[in-house]
Scaffold this motif. Structure first.
Motif, PDB file in Angstrom:
ATOM      1  N   CYS A 104       0.860  -1.179   0.000  1.00  0.00           N
ATOM      2  CA  CYS A 104       0.000   0.000   0.000  1.00  0.00           C
ATOM      3  C   CYS A 104       0.899   1.232   0.000  1.00  0.00           C
ATOM      4  O   CYS A 104       1.757   1.386   0.875  1.00  0.00           O
ATOM      5  CB  CYS A 104      -0.913  -0.008   1.225  1.00  0.00           C
ATOM      6  SG  CYS A 104      -2.202   1.224   1.089  1.00  0.00           S
ATOM      7  N   ALA A 118      -5.633   0.177   4.393  1.00  0.00           N
ATOM      8  CA  ALA A 118      -4.171   0.245   4.214  1.00  0.00           C
ATOM      9  C   ALA A 118      -3.490  -0.767   5.143  1.00  0.00           C
ATOM     10  O   ALA A 118      -2.594  -1.512   4.719  1.00  0.00           O
ATOM     11  CB  ALA A 118      -3.657   1.654   4.493  1.00  0.00           C
ATOM     12  N   CYS A 121      -3.095  -4.367   4.104  1.00  0.00           N
ATOM     13  CA  CYS A 121      -2.134  -4.730   3.057  1.00  0.00           C
ATOM     14  C   CYS A 121      -0.870  -5.299   3.710  1.00  0.00           C
ATOM     15  O   CYS A 121      -0.644  -5.111   4.909  1.00  0.00           O
ATOM     16  CB  CYS A 121      -1.804  -3.501   2.206  1.00  0.00           C
ATOM     17  SG  CYS A 121      -3.245  -2.885   1.318  1.00  0.00           S
TER      18      CYS A 121
END
Ligand code: T3D
Length: 265
Positions: A104, A118, A121
């Motif tokens: 990310c 996020a 990830c």
């Protein structure tokens, strides 16, 4: 109308860009569906060895598009549990379960579910100007998209509760020094670093990366004894891969390894 998600195929990896910059890439249904389709296409592509997820404009993602949550449209008893189960929870499970590494590149503010997507990830790089905000308490909600899990797991209860209840904007450099993300980089270096990483993963032992993800995810719920068993099973599988043979041969022959990983042909 612009595409709400841009999927750019590079040599060996893909860049997926959330593209509603006028709303700081907040999620509406169309953006959820387009992101899902982009991930589907990466997963179906044997030659895609990594994904970079980022945002267009000055934000990464401001979470749920609140224009779609106007009480005059939604009524008195909205079922947010259902929207989580329909969109956010499958996205988190998907990012975690993908065989290839997901990087990310947080280019700007990441708020609400935007921050927590996020954190779902595998590797998070953030521009130094970016901030992570658990914006939920400002609108009377609790952190979702895994927020209560990521914060508690990476930071412990004290910081998790403070971030969640105050909606304090956490600068990227603090997020990195607290262990919530991998690292904060200069704004103008973000995409170069993220794509260099994706390229190196795409040329790496992709099956080993998938097994590494699986083992690390299993570790949270396991005792050391249980985790040693997980490692034994997954290492056995890694040891049967062509990439392992190639890695050892390359080492012994003092040459760079030429991993095939997921590559077709
Ligand atoms: O509902 C469910 O299904 C449950 C799931 C929930 C998941 C969630 O994510 S809930 C949390 C939702 N997100 C938020 O509460 C964050 C709202 N946004 C903000 O607090 C701020 O925008 C930021 C702190 C992120 C950034 O502030 P700033 O000052 O840099 O930008 P801004 O001026 O507030 O925003 C720029 C534009 O984006 C602005 O539009 P305008 O005035 O220029 O036309 C703003 O309205 C728009 N925008 C930003 N965030 C959202 C948004 N529009 C709709 N939804 C948003 N979330």
């Amino acid at each position: 109308m612009n595409d709400v998600v841009i999927h750019e195929r590079r040599d060996g990896y893909s860049i997926i860009t959330l593209n509603r910059p006028e709303r700081l890439n907040a999620f509406n249904e169309a953006q959820h569906l387009a992101l899902r389709a982009a991930i589907d296409s990466c997963e179906a592509d044997q030659d895609c060895g990594a994904i970079v997820l980022t945002g267009a404009g000055r934000g990464f993602c401001a979470g749920q598009d609140l224009a779609d949550r106007d009480p005059t449209i939604l009524g008195d008893s909205p079922d947010l549990g259902m929207t989580l189960e329909t969109y956010y929870n499958p996205l988190v499970r998907r990012l975690r379960g993908l065989q290839m590494p997901v990087i990310c590149a947080v280019n700007g503010v990441a708020a609400g579910a935007g921050a927590n997507i996020a954190f779902a990830c595998d590797i998070v790089l953030a521009a130094k100007s970016a901030k992570f905000i658990q914006a939920f308490s400002k609108i009377g909600l609790i952190p979702d998209a895994g927020g209560t899990y990521w914060l508690t797991k990476h930071l412990g209860e004290a910081r998790a509760k403070a971030l969640a209840m105050t909606a304090h904007p956490l600068p990227a450099e603090d997020a990195a020094s607290w262990g919530l993300i991998w690292k904060a980089v200069d704004d103008d270096a973000l995409m170069a670093e993220a794509t260099a990483l994706a390229e190196s993963f795409a040329n790496g032992p992709t099956r080993a990366f998938a097994l590494t993800k699986q083992a690390i995810h299993a570790a949270s719920g396991n005792s050391l004894e249980e985790q040693l068993e997980v490692e034994r099973a997954l290492q056995r599988e890694a040891g049967w891969s062509d990439d392992y043979k190639e890695g050892v041969a390359a080492f012994l022959q003092k040459r760079p390894a030429n991993y095939r990983g997921r590559k077709s042909g």
